[in-house]
Design an enzyme around this catalytic site. Structure first.
Site, short mmCIF file in Angstrom:
data_model
loop_
_atom_site.label_atom_id
_atom_site.label_comp_id
_atom_site.label_asym_id
_atom_site.label_seq_id
_atom_site.Cartn_x
_atom_site.Cartn_y
_atom_site.Cartn_z
N TYR A 274 -6.40 0.11 7.65
CA TYR A 274 -5.60 1.32 7.47
C TYR A 274 -4.19 0.96 7.01
O TYR A 274 -3.66 1.54 6.05
CB TYR A 274 -5.54 2.11 8.77
CG TYR A 274 -4.72 3.37 8.70
CD1 TYR A 274 -5.24 4.53 8.13
CD2 TYR A 274 -3.41 3.40 9.17
CE1 TYR A 274 -4.49 5.68 8.05
CE2 TYR A 274 -2.64 4.55 9.09
CZ TYR A 274 -3.18 5.69 8.54
OH TYR A 274 -2.42 6.84 8.45
N SER B 149 2.38 6.44 5.51
CA SER B 149 2.22 6.27 6.96
C SER B 149 3.35 5.40 7.47
O SER B 149 4.03 4.70 6.70
CB SER B 149 0.86 5.60 7.24
OG SER B 149 0.79 5.11 8.56
#
Length: 257
Positions: A158, A145
């Site tokens: 996250y 990510s």
């Protein structure tokens, strides 16, 4: 040159491969010639994606799995090996997130995100990596990510999980490359999906994310296929431990105005 990227005769498993980015990668690998097993928790989504793979002339299986349940991944591996004889490619796409101020994030929320994104990825790597190491060859593609590299406001769990996925990818490359198993990752930028469309289109956060993206648009999930096919193919035979950003220039961005 085309043979370098040809996946004909390869068997790919995409965990979390029936929606969003995973769905696009499942179909992209099939278009490149691989037989693809797109697995997720919901059988209806598995059936739908399997039909799309078959429409491309590839073979598949209709198998569910849950990255929080190791035995389901073992069952998935064994079923694929029984039918196809091998697994050449694994893509770990399952993931979750929730925006919560870090000061008040509940531990159960934190643990669920870490369990899915990080430990789930580890489970996939362990379960399928064992088979690949025994064969002396394989490709594993994890999904990192932008938060692998950057801090994003109020998504600490996250971000921590994806930073760890990046580190895990590099560590496994160090351990497994000598056994013929190349482990790499893709770090997607901002890709508009059904789950995040409202966030990207109708919030100040979305405006900021587009401002930080030099291409000044959202990515299309099909634009991740090239990186996945590259990392799954012979074209990347000497590539290990890399995290390829497909982000419209986001990580290169400083001042855009």
């Amino acid at each position: 040159m085309s043979k370098l990227f040809d996946l004909s005769g390869k068997t790919a498993v995409v965990v979390g491969g029936t929606t969003g980015i995973g769905h696009s990668l499942s179909l992209g690998l099939a278009q490149a010639g691989a037989d693809v097993i797109a697995s997720s928790r919901r059988l209806e989504e598995v059936d739908k994606t399997a039909a799309e793979i078959e429409a491309l002339g590839r073979k598949t299986l209709r198998l569910t799995s849950d990255v929080k349940n190791r035995s389901s991944l073992v069952s998935l591996r064994e079923a694929v090996i029984e039918f196809f004889g091998k697994v050449d490619i694994l893509v770990n796409c399952a993931g979750t997130t929730k925006r919560t101020p870090t000061l008040t994030v509940p531990e159960d929320e934190w643990n669920n995100i870490i369990e899915t994104n990080l430990t789930g990825t580890l489970r996939g790597c362990q379960v399928f990596g064992e088979h690949m190491i025994q064969r002396g060859q394989g490709r594993i593609i994890n999904i990192a990510s932008l938060t692998t590299f950057l801090g994003f406001n109020e998504v600490a769990a996250y971000a921590a999980s994806k930073a760890a996925v990046g580190s895990l990818t590099k560590t496994l490359a160090v351990e497994w490359s000598k056994h013929g198993v190349n482990v790499n990752a893709i770090a997607p930028g901002m890709f508009r999906t059904a789950l995040n469309a409202n966030l990207l289109d109708n919030t100040e956060r979305g405006k900021e994310l587009k401002l930080r993206t030099p291409m000044a648009r959202w990515g299309h999930t099909d634009e991740l296929i090239g990186a996945a096919v590259y990392l799954a193919s012979d074209a990347s035979s000497f590539v290990a431990g890399e995290i390829i950003a497909v982000d419209g220039g986001f990580l290169a961005s400083g001042v855009n105005q």
